[in-house]
Design an enzyme around this catalytic site. Sequence first.
Site, PDB file in Angstrom:
ATOM      1  N   HIS A  99      54.475  51.578  69.151  1.00 51.55           N
ATOM      2  CA  HIS A  99      53.227  51.227  68.486  1.00 51.55           C
ATOM      3  C   HIS A  99      52.036  51.893  69.160  1.00 51.55           C
ATOM      4  O   HIS A  99      51.171  52.489  68.522  1.00 51.55           O
ATOM      5  CB  HIS A  99      53.050  49.701  68.449  1.00 51.55           C
ATOM      6  CG  HIS A  99      51.852  49.289  67.669  1.00 51.55           C
ATOM      7  ND1 HIS A  99      50.671  48.934  68.250  1.00 51.55           N
ATOM      8  CD2 HIS A  99      51.646  49.228  66.330  1.00 51.55           C
ATOM      9  CE1 HIS A  99      49.798  48.645  67.298  1.00 51.55           C
ATOM     10  NE2 HIS A  99      50.355  48.819  66.128  1.00 51.55           N
ATOM     11  N   HIS A 118      47.091  53.984  61.749  1.00 52.46           N
ATOM     12  CA  HIS A 118      46.185  52.894  61.358  1.00 52.46           C
ATOM     13  C   HIS A 118      45.022  53.455  60.541  1.00 52.46           C
ATOM     14  O   HIS A 118      44.885  54.662  60.410  1.00 52.46           O
ATOM     15  CB  HIS A 118      45.659  52.180  62.605  1.00 52.46           C
ATOM     16  CG  HIS A 118      46.771  51.533  63.359  1.00 52.46           C
ATOM     17  ND1 HIS A 118      47.571  52.235  64.217  1.00 52.46           N
ATOM     18  CD2 HIS A 118      47.255  50.270  63.344  1.00 52.46           C
ATOM     19  CE1 HIS A 118      48.501  51.433  64.706  1.00 52.46           C
ATOM     20  NE2 HIS A 118      48.332  50.236  64.202  1.00 52.46           N
ATOM     21  N   HIS A 127      53.922  50.001  59.134  1.00 55.89           N
ATOM     22  CA  HIS A 127      54.236  48.724  59.773  1.00 55.89           C
ATOM     23  C   HIS A 127      55.389  48.004  59.072  1.00 55.89           C
ATOM     24  O   HIS A 127      56.133  47.272  59.716  1.00 55.89           O
ATOM     25  CB  HIS A 127      52.986  47.846  59.877  1.00 55.89           C
ATOM     26  CG  HIS A 127      52.019  48.346  60.905  1.00 55.89           C
ATOM     27  ND1 HIS A 127      51.182  49.406  60.671  1.00 55.89           N
ATOM     28  CD2 HIS A 127      51.787  47.954  62.192  1.00 55.89           C
ATOM     29  CE1 HIS A 127      50.464  49.647  61.772  1.00 55.89           C
ATOM     30  NE2 HIS A 127      50.809  48.788  62.702  1.00 55.89           N
ATOM     31  N   HIS A 252      43.402  41.817  59.322  1.00 54.90           N
ATOM     32  CA  HIS A 252      44.427  41.882  60.368  1.00 54.90           C
ATOM     33  C   HIS A 252      43.811  42.253  61.721  1.00 54.90           C
ATOM     34  O   HIS A 252      44.164  41.693  62.749  1.00 54.90           O
ATOM     35  CB  HIS A 252      45.525  42.858  59.919  1.00 54.90           C
ATOM     36  CG  HIS A 252      46.017  43.789  60.971  1.00 54.90           C
ATOM     37  ND1 HIS A 252      45.356  44.956  61.284  1.00 54.90           N
ATOM     38  CD2 HIS A 252      47.083  43.723  61.804  1.00 54.90           C
ATOM     39  CE1 HIS A 252      46.010  45.563  62.264  1.00 54.90           C
ATOM     40  NE2 HIS A 252      47.063  44.838  62.597  1.00 54.90           N
ATOM     41  N   HIS A 256      43.948  40.159  65.324  1.00 56.53           N
ATOM     42  CA  HIS A 256      44.311  40.717  66.642  1.00 56.53           C
ATOM     43  C   HIS A 256      43.281  40.304  67.685  1.00 56.53           C
ATOM     44  O   HIS A 256      43.620  39.836  68.761  1.00 56.53           O
ATOM     45  CB  HIS A 256      44.316  42.248  66.575  1.00 56.53           C
ATOM     46  CG  HIS A 256      45.649  42.843  66.269  1.00 56.53           C
ATOM     47  ND1 HIS A 256      46.606  43.067  67.230  1.00 56.53           N
ATOM     48  CD2 HIS A 256      46.188  43.283  65.106  1.00 56.53           C
ATOM     49  CE1 HIS A 256      47.675  43.624  66.668  1.00 56.53           C
ATOM     50  NE2 HIS A 256      47.449  43.770  65.379  1.00 56.53           N
ATOM     51  N   PHE A 272      44.958  47.727  70.580  1.00 62.70           N
ATOM     52  CA  PHE A 272      46.131  48.222  69.864  1.00 62.70           C
ATOM     53  C   PHE A 272      47.136  48.930  70.770  1.00 62.70           C
ATOM     54  O   PHE A 272      48.321  48.979  70.476  1.00 62.70           O
ATOM     55  CB  PHE A 272      45.729  49.097  68.681  1.00 62.70           C
ATOM     56  CG  PHE A 272      45.099  48.277  67.600  1.00 62.70           C
ATOM     57  CD1 PHE A 272      45.805  47.233  67.013  1.00 62.70           C
ATOM     58  CD2 PHE A 272      43.797  48.481  67.205  1.00 62.70           C
ATOM     59  CE1 PHE A 272      45.224  46.424  66.036  1.00 62.70           C
ATOM     60  CE2 PHE A 272      43.199  47.684  66.232  1.00 62.70           C
ATOM     61  CZ  PHE A 272      43.920  46.650  65.651  1.00 62.70           C
ATOM     62  N   HIS A 285      52.131  40.549  61.711  1.00 61.42           N
ATOM     63  CA  HIS A 285      52.427  41.655  60.802  1.00 61.42           C
ATOM     64  C   HIS A 285      53.381  41.277  59.684  1.00 61.42           C
ATOM     65  O   HIS A 285      53.352  41.864  58.605  1.00 61.42           O
ATOM     66  CB  HIS A 285      52.938  42.866  61.574  1.00 61.42           C
ATOM     67  CG  HIS A 285      51.801  43.700  62.038  1.00 61.42           C
ATOM     68  ND1 HIS A 285      51.214  44.659  61.245  1.00 61.42           N
ATOM     69  CD2 HIS A 285      51.079  43.658  63.180  1.00 61.42           C
ATOM     70  CE1 HIS A 285      50.197  45.196  61.889  1.00 61.42           C
ATOM     71  NE2 HIS A 285      50.086  44.602  63.067  1.00 61.42           N
TER      72      HIS A 285
HETATM   73 CU1  C2O Z   1      49.564  48.601  64.349  1.00 62.53          CU
HETATM   74 CU2  C2O Z   1      48.421  45.063  64.061  1.00 62.53          CU
HETATM   75  O1  C2O Z   1      48.540  46.966  64.319  1.00 62.53           O
END
Ligand code: C2O
Length: 354
Positions: A99, A118, A127, A252, A256, A272, A285
């Site tokens: 990631h 992203h 994802h 989203h 985070h 990230f 996710h």
């Molecule tokens: Cu790749 Cu929640 O991010």
Amino acid sequence: APLEPPDLDDKSACVRATENNIETKCPGTDLLNCCPDYRGNPVTVKNYDFPKTTLRVRKPAQKVANDPVYMNKYKMAVHKMKGLPDDHPWNYYQQAKVHCAFCNEAYHQENGVPLQVHNSWIFLPWHRYYLHFYERILGKLIDDETFALPYWNFDYGDGMTMPTIFLDTTSPIYNERRDMDHYPPAVVDYKYAYTDGDSGLEGDDLVHENLDYLRRTFKEGLPLPELFMGDRVRAGEEADATKSLGQLEAIHNALHFWVGPKESPHIDMGSFATAARDSIFFCLHSNVDRLWEIYRRRRNYCNEFNDKDWLESTFVFYDENKEVVKVQVKDSLNINNFCYTYEASPTPWLDALP
Ligand code: C2O
């Protein structure tokens, strides 16, 4: 042209990841050494053969909390993943590095522009694949073909708090680097950001605000995939959060930041580069993926973009057979290809739409 995966045979193609806050606060840290260890010389990359196995049913986190049999399996699987040799491609932290690598500029495209999954129309498909392989690796480690990740049902009143399954300090899915002020009963804030402040609401008011925000996100996004999913980004271009981020991805992002600690560099979930080191990442996710699926169903599965630069964008992953496989956006669009599904939860925000 569509995005292409990096050249895995050129070991120099992967460099130390970039994240200014982490680099400043923790100079020289290993956290930014994110190059996945693709084994083989040359690396054999196969076309992915989609599985034909039992259907895996992803359930809400607040529901599996009451299912000790499931929880034991989940914890055992993560425990085993953490126990693998450090350089094993299935190792918990190796998986997190995948990631980091595709988010934090470890790879670059031919023209030198970073490869970024992203901030664009690539976000949801990439994802979906990432979770798919992760889930199957977990299942493989406990020899369970039906193992499915839980989803954080943050789009429903009951699910708008941090899932309790992640809060047991003795569990392998616990992570000590989170914002403890956001433990239940604190309600998530879809607009949360460290700097801009949040909505200033709490409790039921915040639940209603979130539901309304999601309703509007769907209402505006249903006719406009670039708004909901993220904008077009083609080979040689860099996805930029200020230009091409979609509305679902923006919610989203807020989650985070909301889970991660307030203190910079916000390791793990708030950055990230490190986010996938926290198991809650996959639960968050899973719901993002579920919301995408709900969106697709509501659009009668009509393709968001009929553009081959999207449909043929290609990614590579390690699968549960320890092979490096190549996949494309177009095959991610049919969820039936993957042999998983979501147990239904109420969607009042969607039902309220005309
Ligand atoms: Cu790749 Cu929640 O991010």
